[in-house]
Design a protein around this motif. Structure first.
Motif: not given
Ligand SMILES: Cc1cc2nc3c(=O)[nH]c(=O)nc-3n(C[C@H](O)[C@H](O)[C@H](O)COP(=O)(O)OP(=O)(O)OC[C@H]3O[C@@H](n4cnc5c(N)ncnc54)[C@H](O)[C@@H]3O)c2cc1C
Ligand SMILES: Cc1cc2nc3c(=O)[nH]c(=O)nc-3n(C[C@H](O)[C@H](O)[C@H](O)COP(=O)(O)OP(=O)(O)OC[C@H]3O[C@@H](n4cnc5c(N)ncnc54)[C@H](O)[C@@H]3O)c2cc1C
Ligand code: SF4
Ligand code: SF4
Ligand code: FES
Lengths: 468, 282
Positions: A96, A150, A173, A180, A190, A215, A239, A435, A437, A443, A446
């Motif tokens: 963003p 993850g 993963e 992710g 996108r 998992v 995440g 660390g 999300d 969030a 980046i």
């Protein structure tokens, strides 16, 4: 620098025609060509004190790489971006920027800021197409293993940084494809999945092992990874994948999806190519998407591409408060997404077969700002009305997945289930960092990457300590 | 890639596969499941871990061909591979000494009931097994279950094997003159619902294993949500086992029909894009 006329606006990003692209999953924004990139780079004032860098969570050396674009040394530009940001082709597309780097650009005070994101994307794409010789810095081999749980942007960043330092890194993963949200959430139009795959290939070339279908919490606990599998440190970056529902009547009708389910079916499982790909999706002719963030925009635009007649966004605040990226909102409007603002659903109705037929909504108005500064939506009495729809997609937010905390009793989490860490990213367990999300709550890409970088530094410090 | 080590056709359209998956075998417990995908075009299909061998490093799955994906899987042979197998998923069954236990397997539910039955007997319970099928053609599992049960009853709807009737007929008979401490029931939704109704009259604790539509199996999508005791539960992480007396059966049956139309399309399309597409026009 010679004084020159300031070009007030960003050079336009070439886009696929709105009517055409609303039917296709190919990428919407086509990217600058070389001439436009150089022209846009000329707009940068090369500030002595570049505020733009402060706005970037990973401090990409913005004026420096822009200068290299002017000099047409794109390989070097890519190389210095990558010192700070290992996934520039992705960030250039999905950051963003208006609330980060470009928000702080000095040009933005009077005119439009420099199109930093588009330039970053240009450089990264150039590098992918021209794959310059890999400088192969001889990496010292360190005999300590790190487990990363993850493979989202946070995990990939941390893995790349640690591998560059010489650590043996394994990424675990849960799904069958790494990336992710970049692969299961953000749609192809996108962020093309081939771009994500190329970035991941580069990380594998650094020697990182990625183990899909794994998992953690089920196959191994954190404790087992450290005690039995020989990992000296662990980074948890799982995440914010747990979808929230509203707990309104009718949410279990057929045709009500969480955005995660809807997007995963379409993106990861390629339901838009059903029945060539066997995973089905069924949204009917009219879709209501509840929410106003990136996830909601992606869902509404994806629904259009599945061929629906009407794709509605239902959001309880006004247009100004929509949390999605500006560009996504503009693109959604151009493509024909219909916005029902200051509106919230109170019930979903179905037929005797249990299929969605309509959604009952209520109008809202905005009251006083709350602690976060956003004005609180207040329901208006006697303002309910019914809209006929065939499916409803809930995009009202996600929380952290409880699998790992549930299998790791010593791991401290807050009330919402987010893992607690200190500034270095260390959790309540020695050697275990977290660390992205899962710590911050949902969030941005980046910020998740920034956390991955920070964790890599902390893990390096920690492991150095163990070595001495 | 996960190699198929053994295949056995147990009954009409019911296949058993041993799949090499050493890490999963090491961790698997009764009541847990895996999600498998045959190839890049495939769905993610949940299947119970019917058995596991920790030393030899394989797991056993038993699957019934009911739709396109399970049909495709049925065509795999020894030496072929599943592209993805992820697990063990879900919570394990709670195995302890309850006393007298009844294990009911209906249709392909005989497969998942097996490891639970075995574990219950090993934990010192007196285990009574009731197996049911539509007819002898689709019945399997007698030898397997006999080896781990203290008593065994068999029913078929058409009476072509064992007693003619339903598993609930036998269940009613047993609980009317025996004190039972717990019932485990796995099978079609209607069967599990009927069992739960029967046992609720005598308040016998009843554990059922729900098999809703799933996608990721890690709690990320909510496709598998079920109403249990008026709460939303995600069967893949909160289950798959739940208290049968608290399940909203009507909702579970409704949600199983979510993709009925698409499933028919997938089943009847004759395609040549699919790697094993020959003859998928069934
Ligand atoms: C639809 C959508 C659109 C978005 N659009 C934007 C955007 O335009 N710009 C932007 O900046 N941000 C956007 N975001 C937010 C952004 O994608 C996230 O903030 C970011 O991906 C978080 O990265 P992460 O690495 O922390 O976690 P994730 O990307 O969520 O990755 C976590 C990974 O961990 C895996 N995992 C979870 N549990 C386990 C386990 N127990 N064992 C092994 N693996 C596990 C998951 O399968 C997943 O692959 C969007 C999010 C969504 C959902
Ligand atoms: C936790 C769990 C464990 C399972 N264990 C086993 C197992 O051990 N062996 C086995 O054979 N199957 C098992 N199943 C069911 C199996 O996953 C489904 O049979 C399979 O997904 C059907 O896929 P398909 O494409 O072949 O059929 P589809 O085309 O998807 O379905 C064909 C028909 O079956 C119905 N159906 C679809 N999904 C299910 C379902 N989950 N249960 C019942 N009916 C369904 C449809 O409504 C339709 O009428 C399990 C399911 C879950 C959730
Ligand atoms: S990483 Fe994102 S915030 Fe940083 S410079 Fe690039 S686009 Fe801007
Ligand atoms: S603040 Fe804007 S003009 Fe100044 S260096 Fe950064 S991008 Fe260039
Ligand atoms: S299968 Fe996705 S949450 Fe259970």
């Amino acid at each position: 620098m010679s004084k020159k006329e300031i070009v007030k606006k960003k050079y336009d990003m070439p886009l696929q025609d709105a009517a055409e692209r609303a039917k296709s999953f190919t990428e919407v924004a086509l990217g600058y060509d070389m001439e436009t990139a150089v022209l846009e780079a000329e707009r940068c004032l090369q500030c002595k004190k570049p505020f733009c860098i402060e706005g970037c969570p990973v401090n990409v050396p913005i004026p420096d790489f822009i200068k290299l674009i002017l000099e047409q040394d794109f390989a070097q530009a890519a190389s210095i971006i990558k010192e700070k940001n290992s996934l520039p082709a992705i960030c250039g597309r999905v950051c963003p920027q208006e609330s980060q780097c470009e928000k702080h650009c000095i040009l933005g005070k009077k005119h439009e800021p420099v199109a930093i994101g588009r330039l970053e994307r240009f450089v990264a794409d150039w590098e992918m197409q021209n794959t310059p010789e890999l400088k192969n810095p001889s990496i010292p081999v360190i005999d300590q293993k790190v487990a990363i749980i993850g493979s989202g942007p946070s995990g990939l960043t941390c893995a790349a940084d640690l591998a560059k330092l010489g650590y043996k890194v394994t990424v675990f993963e849960a799904l069958h494809t790494p990336g992710g949200v970049l692969v299961y959430g953000i749609p192809e139009f996108r962020l093309p999945k081939s771009i994500v795959a190329q970035e991941i290939d580069k990380i594998k070339e650094l020697g990182v092992e990625i183990r899909v279908n794994s998992v953690v919490g089920q196959l191994w606990t954190i404790d087992e990874l450290m005690q039995e599998e020989g990992f000296a440190a662990v980074y948890i970056c799982t995440g914010a994948g747990l979808p929230y529902f509203m707990d309104i009547p009718g949410e279990n009708l057929n045709g009500v999806y969480s955005a995660n389910e809807f997007l995963t079916r379409v993106n990861l499982m390629k339901a838009y190519q059903f029945p060539k790909h066997l995973t089905p999706i069924n949204v009917g002719e009219r879709v209501a998407v509840i929410g106003g963030g990136n996830v909601a925009m992606d869902s509404a635009r994806t629904a259009l591409r599945l061929g629906v007649d009407n794709s509605y966004i239902i959001y309880r605040r006004s247009e100004k408060e929509l949390p999605a990226r500006l560009e996504e909102i503009e693109h959604a409007i151009e493509e024909g997404v219909e916005f029902k603002l200051l509106t919230s659903p109170i019930e979903i109705l179905g037929d005797e077969e249990g299929r969605v037929t309509a959604i009952v909504c209520q109008n809202y108005e905005l009251g006083e700002p709350d602690v976060s500064g956003r004005r609180t939506p207040i329901p208006i009495d006697n303002s309910t009305y019914t809209m006929e729809v065939d499916s409803v997609i809930m995009a009202i937010g996600q929380g952290p997945n409880p699998l790992i905390p549930a299998s790791t009793p010593d791991l401290k989490v807050n009330k919402r289930g987010n893992i607690l860490t200190n500034v270095a990213g260390l959790t309540s367990i020695p050697g275990v960092f977290a660390g992205g999300d899962v710590v911050s709550g949902a969030a941005t890409v980046i910020l998740a990457m920034g956390a991955g970088k920070k964790a890599a530094e902390s893990i390096d410090e920690y492991l150095k300590g163990l070595r001495n | 890639m996960f190699k198929i080590l053994r295949k056995e056709v147990l009954a009409n359209k019911i296949n058993l596969f041993d799949i090499k998956a050493p890490y999963i075998a090491k961790k698997a417990k009764p009541g847990q499941f895996v999600i498998v995908r045959t190839d890049d075009y495939g769905e993610r299909i949940p299947l119970t871990i019917a058995d596991f061998d920790r030393e030899a490093g394989f797991i056993t799955i038993i699957l019934q061909e009911i739709g396109r994906s399970t049909y495709d899987m049925g065509k795999l042979e020894v030496g072929d591979f599943f592209l993805d197998v992820v697990g063990p998923l879900g919570k394990p069954s709670v195995i302890q000494k309850y006393g007298r236990a009844i294990c009911i397997g209906g249709g392909v539910g005989v497969a998942p009931i097996y490891p639970i039955t075995r574990a219950l007997q090993a934990a010192g319970n007196h285990v009574i097994s009731i197996l049911g099928a539509n007819s002898s053609a689709t019945f399997f599992g007698e030898k397997m279950l006999k080896a781990v049960s203290d008593e065994l009853y068999i029913t078929t709807n058409d009476g072509t094997y064992g007693e003619k009737g339903l598993v609930t007929d036998v269940l009613k008979r047993i609980i009317s003159n025996d004190d039972i401490d717990i019932v485990f029931a796995i099978g079609p939704l209607g069967m599990m619902e009927a069992v739960s109704k029967v046992t609720s009259l005598k308040r016998i604790k009843t554990v059922v294993s729900l098999n809703p539509i799933m996608l990721d199996g890690t709690g990320m999508c909510g496709a598998c949500r079920v109403e249990v005791g008026n709460e939303k539960k995600f069967a893949c992480v909160d289950g798959p086992e739940f208290d049968g007396h608290l399940v909203d059966w009507e909702n579970a049956k409704q949600r199983a029909r979510m993709f009925e139309k698409q499933e028919k399309v997938a089943l009847t399309q004759s395609c040549n894009c699919h790697s094993k597409g020959e003859g998928c026009n069934v």
